[in-house]
Design an enzyme around this catalytic site. Structure first.
Site, PDB file in Angstrom:
ATOM      1  N   GLU A   1      -0.486 -11.539   6.871  1.00  0.00           N
ATOM      2  CA  GLU A   1      -0.235 -11.160   8.238  1.00  0.00           C
ATOM      3  C   GLU A   1      -1.375  -9.991   8.561  1.00  0.00           C
ATOM      4  O   GLU A   1      -2.154  -9.863   7.827  1.00  0.00           O
ATOM      5  CB  GLU A   1       1.101 -10.478   8.179  1.00  0.00           C
ATOM      6  CG  GLU A   1       2.135 -11.335   8.083  1.00  0.00           C
ATOM      7  CD  GLU A   1       3.456 -10.950   7.975  1.00  0.00           C
ATOM      8  OE1 GLU A   1       3.681  -9.667   7.794  1.00  0.00           O
ATOM      9  OE2 GLU A   1       4.555 -11.693   7.976  1.00  0.00           O
TER      10      GLU A   1
ATOM     11  N   HIS B   1       6.058  -4.814  18.543  1.00  0.00           N
ATOM     12  CA  HIS B   1       5.681  -5.951  17.972  1.00  0.00           C
ATOM     13  C   HIS B   1       4.849  -6.976  18.863  1.00  0.00           C
ATOM     14  O   HIS B   1       5.588  -7.011  20.216  1.00  0.00           O
ATOM     15  CB  HIS B   1       6.801  -6.854  17.287  1.00  0.00           C
ATOM     16  CG  HIS B   1       6.380  -7.957  16.462  1.00  0.00           C
ATOM     17  ND1 HIS B   1       5.751  -8.974  16.751  1.00  0.00           N
ATOM     18  CD2 HIS B   1       6.519  -7.986  15.131  1.00  0.00           C
ATOM     19  CE1 HIS B   1       5.405  -9.585  15.653  1.00  0.00           C
ATOM     20  NE2 HIS B   1       5.859  -9.316  14.695  1.00  0.00           N
TER      21      HIS B   1
ATOM     22  N   ARG C   1      -0.847  -4.425  14.236  1.00  0.00           N
ATOM     23  CA  ARG C   1       0.011  -4.450  15.589  1.00  0.00           C
ATOM     24  C   ARG C   1      -0.175  -3.526  16.849  1.00  0.00           C
ATOM     25  O   ARG C   1      -0.241  -4.221  18.094  1.00  0.00           O
ATOM     26  CB  ARG C   1       1.118  -4.126  15.198  1.00  0.00           C
ATOM     27  CG  ARG C   1       1.949  -5.360  14.339  1.00  0.00           C
ATOM     28  CD  ARG C   1       3.408  -5.212  13.993  1.00  0.00           C
ATOM     29  NE  ARG C   1       3.815  -6.189  13.224  1.00  0.00           N
ATOM     30  CZ  ARG C   1       4.668  -6.046  12.300  1.00  0.00           C
ATOM     31  NH1 ARG C   1       5.586  -5.017  12.318  1.00  0.00           N
ATOM     32  NH2 ARG C   1       5.047  -7.120  11.401  1.00  0.00           N
TER      33      ARG C   1
ATOM     34  N   HIS D   1       9.862  -2.584  18.084  1.00  0.00           N
ATOM     35  CA  HIS D   1      10.131  -3.241  16.821  1.00  0.00           C
ATOM     36  C   HIS D   1      10.534  -2.363  15.653  1.00  0.00           C
ATOM     37  O   HIS D   1      11.420  -2.762  15.042  1.00  0.00           O
ATOM     38  CB  HIS D   1       8.733  -4.076  16.619  1.00  0.00           C
ATOM     39  CG  HIS D   1       8.900  -4.860  15.326  1.00  0.00           C
ATOM     40  ND1 HIS D   1       9.892  -5.745  14.923  1.00  0.00           N
ATOM     41  CD2 HIS D   1       8.247  -4.770  14.223  1.00  0.00           C
ATOM     42  CE1 HIS D   1       9.698  -6.384  13.892  1.00  0.00           C
ATOM     43  NE2 HIS D   1       8.723  -5.701  13.325  1.00  0.00           N
TER      44      HIS D   1
ATOM     45  N   ARG E   1       2.591   0.837  11.461  1.00  0.00           N
ATOM     46  CA  ARG E   1       3.048   0.140  10.303  1.00  0.00           C
ATOM     47  C   ARG E   1       2.308  -0.969  10.024  1.00  0.00           C
ATOM     48  O   ARG E   1       2.090  -1.694  10.861  1.00  0.00           O
ATOM     49  CB  ARG E   1       4.611   0.093  10.076  1.00  0.00           C
ATOM     50  CG  ARG E   1       4.971  -0.961   8.837  1.00  0.00           C
ATOM     51  CD  ARG E   1       6.507  -0.870   8.843  1.00  0.00           C
ATOM     52  NE  ARG E   1       7.121  -1.496   9.824  1.00  0.00           N
ATOM     53  CZ  ARG E   1       7.178  -2.905   9.975  1.00  0.00           C
ATOM     54  NH1 ARG E   1       6.692  -3.705   9.049  1.00  0.00           N
ATOM     55  NH2 ARG E   1       7.805  -3.555  10.778  1.00  0.00           N
TER      56      ARG E   1
END
Ligand code: SIN
Length: 501
Positions: free
Chosen positions: A116, A232, A281, A342, A377
């Site tokens: 990811e 997100h 992100r 998110h 994060r």
């Protein structure tokens, strides 16, 4: 006559953080686990991508996960806590496996892992393809309902902390009969989740109202880094949809998904040439926001049409079916996406063992600010945070917790029982936060948001209605104002807090 219950440990929240902490505690302890809604409704159940965990235990590999976490967090992370996060991953994954969680495996039986954004290697475990949270939580709920020492109370909401001289003593709960129950405990763990309910669109359920954070704040507990609200990049775009938004997992970009603007042009090279779609992100969300602005549109596209239908259906069964139900066969058509709220990177300040600034009060999961996420994060580190710090809290309670019968002088609170309607206020909170406290922030907009929401906060404080609806609403305004105040205080842009001025 006031109803009183007493436990050794009370845990608020039925997501991964709460349930895992309960399962790590000694079966000798009597635990009360309170969830304000049905236990299946928490955000953990919605996690798609997976759980990041470096399983090799080679120093170099652990260092890479540590460094990726710091880089994504714009180096605002707490170093010790981040080392703990990475180093204690394997031991807690082993515990999850022992509790019956079934991660996806290769044919030879070894665990499968994916990639990811922000990760330099494939270290994300998943279950059910793209349905990790639901699979994990189902297994763990089975374990919790079997545990004889854990009493689970669903649809029972904690509204206030009982405390004296900076020591937590229990909580006041609204039970299913809408009566007040005084729940006393030697140790209290807040695992109440995030704040997605204060935005118009979030990957969280609307019930994520920041309840634990607001309740702790009212009791004078330290709360930090609330400005770091993560958006997100790829919520499934539906024009008029408000509330919970279906997530198109970051793992889709991990497997090769390409972002294109409304004109079909790939754009991430303008924002992060090296990592492109797999940048962290904050960078991807800000890039999409800019592209939407420049192309006068409210969404972009995620393109996976170069991947085979067979692969997509197997690797992303949930996403494939959801898009299909909305008229998009993702093997032939682009997926419309836009950034949505998110995850909260800040929250109730805790140390490396989950202690808050109040004695006997712990916090874990999204409501806690451990410092491991810094200003943004890293993908799939949230589930990891829940298990690593949930386990540490359990160990701390075993080592230092004292369990005695509590003799508490109960406060003489007078609640008003009225059926007031707070719908308009809730709609306005979500409007204000989405308009003025979103991805790009300015001093002027933050001050305007503060003015609009302070009016509601002051009005709500004047009344004290004994209902879940009232408490959720005042909790929403409280956490919204905490985000705004802390965003105003941080003048510079860093991580997911982007200040234009
Ligand atoms: C995702 O699958 O993109 C969400 C996982 C996460 O929030 O880390």
């Amino acid at each position: 006559m006031k109803e009183i219950k007493q436990f050794d440990v009370v845990i608020l929240g039925g997501g991964l953080a709460g349930i895992y902490t309960a399962l790590c505690l000694s079966p000798k302890l009597h635990i009360g686990l309170f969830v304000k809604d049905a236990i299946e409704r928490g955000s953990s159940n919605l996690a798609q991508g997976g759980i990041a965990a470096e399983l090799s235990l080679e120093a170099e590999m652990l260092k890479e996960h540590f460094e990726d976490t710091l880089k994504a967090g714009a180096y605002q992370n707490k170093i010790e806590a981040t080392k703990i996060l990475v180093n204690e991953a394997k031991k807690n994954i082993d515990k999850l496996l022992a509790l019956g969680v079934e991660f996806d495996r290769k044919e030879d039986g070894t665990l499968l892992s994916t990639l990811e954004g922000g990760h330099r290697s494939r270290r994300i475990l998943h279950a059910g393809g793209d349905d990790t949270g639901a699979h994990m939580m189902k297994n763990l709920r089975e374990a919790i309902f079997q545990a004889k020492n854990i009493d689970v109370y669903e649809d029972e909401m904690a509204i206030e902390l009982l405390h004296n001289e900076n020591k937590a003593l229990g909580v006041i709960v609204i039970n299913q009969q809408n009566e007040e129950v005084y729940v006393l405990a030697n140790q209290i763990v807040l695992a109440t989740g995030g704040i997605g309910g204060i935005y118009k669109k979030s990957t969280n359920e609307k019930i994520a109202c920041g309840d634990g954070i607001a309740m702790a704040f009212r009791a004078g507990v330290k709360i930090e880094n609330m400005e770091f609200v993560q958006f997100h990049p790829t919520g499934f775009y539906e024009e008029d949809r408000i509330g919970k938004t279906f997530l198109i997992s970051e793992a889709v970009r991990g497997e090769g998904g390409i972002l294109r603007n409304i004109e079909g042009v790939r754009f991430m090279d303008k924002y992060d040439k090296e990592r492109m779609e797999l940048a962290p992100r904050d960078i991807v969300s800000q890039a999409i926001h800019r592209e939407m602005f420049d192309t006068w549109s409210d969404h972009v596209y995620l393109d996976v049409t170069h991947l085979s239908k067979e692969f997509l259906m197997k690797r992303f069964p949930t996403i494939y079916q959801h898009c299909l139900a909305n008229g998009i066969d993702i093997s032939t058509k682009y997926i419309p996406v836009s950034p949505v709220e998110h995850f909260l990177c800040g929250g109730i300040t805790v140390d490396e063992n989950g202690h808050t600034s109040m004695d006997n009060l712990y916090a874990v999961g999204e409501c806690a600010y451990t410092g491991v996420h810094g200003a943004n994060r890293l993908a799939s580190n949230s589930l990891l945070e829940c298990i690593v710090f949930g386990n540490r809290i359990a160990e701390d309670i075993h080592q230092y917790g004292t369990f005695t019968k509590l003799d508490v002088v109960l406060p003489d609170l007078v609640f008003t029982h009225k059926k007031y309607n707070f719908k308009d206020i809730r709609v306005e909170i979500r409007d204000v936060m989405t308009k003025y406290v979103f991805i790009v922030r300015t001093e002027e907009n933050l001050l305007l948001a503060k003015k609009l929401l302070t009016k509601h906060y002051n009005n709500l404080k004047k009344i004290q209605i004994f209902s879940r609806y009232y408490y959720e609403t005042i909790n929403m305004v409280t956490v919204a104002l905490l985000v705004i105040d802390q965003a105003l205080a941080r003048k510079e842009s860093v991580g997911c807090h982007f200040r234009l001025n």
